[in-house]
Design an enzyme around this catalytic site. Sequence first.
Site, mmCIF file in Angstrom:
data_model
loop_
_atom_site.group_PDB
_atom_site.id
_atom_site.type_symbol
_atom_site.label_atom_id
_atom_site.label_comp_id
_atom_site.label_asym_id
_atom_site.label_seq_id
_atom_site.Cartn_x
_atom_site.Cartn_y
_atom_site.Cartn_z
ATOM 1 N N ARG A 364 -38.086 -64.706 -64.586
ATOM 2 C CA ARG A 364 -38.539 -63.752 -65.606
ATOM 3 C C ARG A 364 -39.816 -63.038 -65.155
ATOM 4 O O ARG A 364 -40.027 -61.874 -65.477
ATOM 5 C CB ARG A 364 -38.730 -64.439 -66.967
ATOM 6 C CG ARG A 364 -38.924 -63.454 -68.110
ATOM 7 C CD ARG A 364 -38.946 -64.143 -69.476
ATOM 8 N NE ARG A 364 -37.630 -64.279 -70.074
ATOM 9 C CZ ARG A 364 -37.032 -63.356 -70.836
ATOM 10 N NH1 ARG A 364 -37.642 -62.213 -71.105
ATOM 11 N NH2 ARG A 364 -35.837 -63.563 -71.346
ATOM 12 N N GLU A 769 -42.314 -63.259 -78.609
ATOM 13 C CA GLU A 769 -43.095 -63.269 -77.375
ATOM 14 C C GLU A 769 -43.712 -61.931 -76.968
ATOM 15 O O GLU A 769 -44.837 -61.917 -76.439
ATOM 16 C CB GLU A 769 -42.220 -63.773 -76.209
ATOM 17 C CG GLU A 769 -41.772 -65.203 -76.351
ATOM 18 C CD GLU A 769 -40.685 -65.536 -75.345
ATOM 19 O OE1 GLU A 769 -39.558 -65.024 -75.504
ATOM 20 O OE2 GLU A 769 -40.962 -66.261 -74.386
#
Length: 815
Positions: A364, A769
Site C-alpha cells: 500500500r 483512514e
Amino acid sequence: MSDSPFHSAPYAARSADAPVSRDAGSSGVPSSAPEDVGARAGSAAHAVPAVGDAPSCGTSPPHESARAQVQGLAPYVDDVPEPRGTLHAAPILSPVAHGRLLGMDASDALARPGVRAIVLEADIPGDPVLATFVHDEPIFARDVVQHVGQVVGLIVADTVQAARHAARAVKLDIAPLPAVLTIEQAMAVQSFVLPPVTVARGDAPAALAQSAHRLQGRFAVGGQEHFYLEGQIALAVPREQDQWHILSSTQHPGEVQHWVAHALGIDNHRVSVECRRMGGGFGGKETQAGHMAVWAALAARKTGAPVKLRLDRDDDFMITGKRHPFAYDYDVGFDDQGRITGLALDMMANCGFSADLSGPVADRAVFHADNAYYLGDVVIRSFRCKTNVQSHTAFRGFGGPQGVIAIETILGDIARTLGKDALDVRLANLYGPRGATERCTTHYQMRVEDNILHDLLPELERLAKYRQRQQAIEVWNARQPHLKRGMAITPVKFGISFTATLFNQAGALVHVYTDGSVQVNHGGTEMGQGLHTKVAQVVADELGVPLARVLVTASATDKVPNASATAASSGTDLNGKAAQAAARTVRDNLAAFVCGLDGCGAGAVEFRGGKIVTPKAERAFADVVKAAYANRIQLWSDGFYRTPKIHYDKTTLTGRPFFYFAYGAACTEVAIDTLTGEYRVLAVDILHDVGRSINPAIDVGQIEGGFVQGAGWLTTEELVWNEQGALTTKAPSTYKIPAAGDVPPHFAVHLWPEANAEDTVFRSKAVGEPPFMLAISVWEAMRQAVAAARADGKPVQMDAPATPERVLRAVSGAW
Ligand code: MTE
Ligand code: HPA
Ligand code: MOS
C-alpha cells in the site's frame, strides 16, 4: 507579547458555515486564518437529527453507544462479568533482542500464592506457529528470542496482579546473538521478512539523466503506537465437548477464531468469537488481538478454567507491533515548473521480527507513493526489512501515509529549490482532471477516473485564503527574528478496497421480529468509528422504519462466518451493502405480501416513516409484519456483497486494486520558535470528500480524529529503542500522544458536497483512514517554517516526527 503566536488575544473567527465545520474558536492565537470561511462546500445536514418520516441516511443521529459510553454503561471485554472460576494470565517477556533461549527457572514464580500454572510451547496441542499469512511467528518463543518483549510463555494465577508479579519472577537463561535493530543494519545484511518488490514504468534512469533539474535525498519517518484506550484483551471460556467461546477486543473475529482453532488443533466450528465493541483499534487489533486470544485459550485449555488475558499498558507497548517506520532514498528530476520528469524511489520498511501484515502494508505504501500526482517515468523499490523489534502491523492508513509523505516531502523540497510556491508545484503535478485522457494512469496501471482535486484544491485555497495568508506570513516572518510561521496545503488521494481482492466481501443478517423491531448483525466490528450506527441507518431507510426500531448486535463468528477484518476503511462500504441486501430481501417479501392484499405491483409499494404504503392503503410497518408472520412469510434474511470492478496481480502490483479513491486536502499554518524548536499548530482548514455522507457528524469526527492522530505521528509521538533493542518510550510519561490542548485553535472541517461516482451504499465514501494523511500538511508547514528560518533556498533536511529537538537541528542545519 501580542505578536507572539504562543500568547495572544483570543482568536475571534468562527466559521460562517457552522453546520459543517467545527472551529475550536475561543482560546488561541493570531494565525492568519480566514475569518469568514466560505459556504460553498459541505451539506447543511451536519448535526441535524432525523425527524418524523424523514430517512435517516444523510442526517446525524448520535453514535449508537454514545449515551451508554458517557454513562459508563457500555461494556468492554474487561467489564463483562467473569464466569465462575476465571483465572488470569500474564506474559513472560524476553529481556533480550536476539538470543538463544537456553533455559528457564520458574520455581520462584510457581511457588507464589495464587499461582496456578505456567504455559509454554509444550502445552500447545495444535501448530506452535500462529496461523498468519506467512506462517513465521511462533506462539511462544522457542529456541531463540527475536525481540525485547517477545512472549516466551504465560503465568496463570487467581488474580491479575499475582499473575503479573509471578511472570516477572521467571528467570530466563539467554545467550545473546547479534541483533539487527535498524533499517540501515537490515539493508546492510539484506535481512528481509519478504523479498523486495519493484514497480516501474518507462525508463526512470534515462528520464532522470535528461531532466532539467535533479534532487537527491534521504529521510526517515518514525513508527507510531496505536494507544487504543482499551488495551489488548481476550477472555477464553471452555465450553462442552471441546468447544470454545472467546470474548475478544478484535477488528477481526473470524481470524481470531481461525488462529485459536489452529493453535488448539481443532476445527473452526468449535470456536466462536464475539466482539461487541473495542475501545479503539486503529489497525492494532487487526491481527494482534489474535495473540491474546490464542494465549488465553491455551491457558484455559491447560487449566480447564476460563482465562482472561489483559495486557498491562507497558506490556502492550513491549509486545505488540506498531506503525512501520520507513526510510527513503530518492532521486527526482523536474522541469522549471517543478513538474516531476523522473523518479527513482527506494522505500525501506522496518517490519520487525515477522511478516505479520508487512507485505500488504509495504504494497500500500508503493500504491500511495504517487499520492495525487502523475509520476511519469518511475521506479519504486520496496524493501521489507526484518529487524529484532516488535512485529510492526496495520495502523490507520496501512502504509498509505508512509507512501504519501515521501512524495509530499519531495515536492516540498522541489518547490523550495525552485523558489516557487509549493501549492503551485503540487497543482502542476496532479493527475489529469475528470474526463482527461493524459496523465491519468498510476504507476500500477490503474486509471484515475474521478480526480476531483482540480476542483477541490482551488476551493480549499479560496476557503482558507491561502494566497493572502502566505503573503501575510512572509511579511510577518521578515519582522520576526526568532519565531517563524509556515503554511502548506497538501492533498490526499487514498485507494479504497483491501488490496488483497478476496477480502472485499461481506455478509449480514437482518431479523424482523413480530413487533416490527429489527435486529441487524454483520461481519464488521465497532471500534468507535460509528460503523454500527451507519449500518443501522442504512437498514432503517431500506425498511422505512425509524432508526430507534433498528438494533445492531455484537459481531460474532457464529452469526456471520468468514468475515473480513474491519479495516481498509471499508467497513461501511462492505457491511452497509450486505445489510442493505439482507433488508431488501425482507422488504421484497413484505412488498409481495401487501401486493397480494391490495392487488398492486411490487414497484408501487413504498416503505417510509414506519409505514408501508400502497396505492390502496397505508399500514403501520408493525401491523404488516404481524400479518405477514401469520401468513408464514419469512421475516429475516441474509445478505451478501462483493466489491465489483477490482482485480490486481500480486506479483507485479498492477491492475485495479481500488474500487475508487477518496480525496481531500488540508491547509495548515504553524509557528516555530527557532531558539527552542518548540512549535504550535495555529490553524487548520480541511475540505474532505466523503461522497454523500451517511452521517455527517460521524464523518466530521473521523476527519478531526484522523487528522489529530496523524499530527501526533509527525510531531510528538516518538518511539525510541535503545542500543539493546528495548523500547524505552513505553508509557504515556515518555510517549506523547496529542491531547485536547493540541487540537488547533482554528480547526474547520468542510465536507465536499459531491456523491461517489461509483455505486457505493448511499453513494458515500469511506472515511476512516484517508483524513489521517491530511496531517502531512502539518509536516510540510513545519518544513516551510524551517525554510523561512534558514532562508537559504535549500531542501529542508529533517526526519519525522518533527520533535522540538529535530526542528532545532533542522533550523541550525545540523541534521
Ligand atoms: N475511529 C475510531 N474512533 N477508532 C478506531 O479504532 N480505526 C480507524 C478508522 N477510524 C478507528 C477509527 C481505522 S485504522 C480504520 S481501517 C477504520 O476506522 C475502520 O472502520 P471503517 O472501515 O468502518 O471505517
Ligand atoms: N488495508 C487494511 N488491512 C488490510 C489490507 C488493507 O489493504 N489488506 C489486508 N489487511
Ligand atoms: Mo485500519 S489500519 O485498515 O485497521
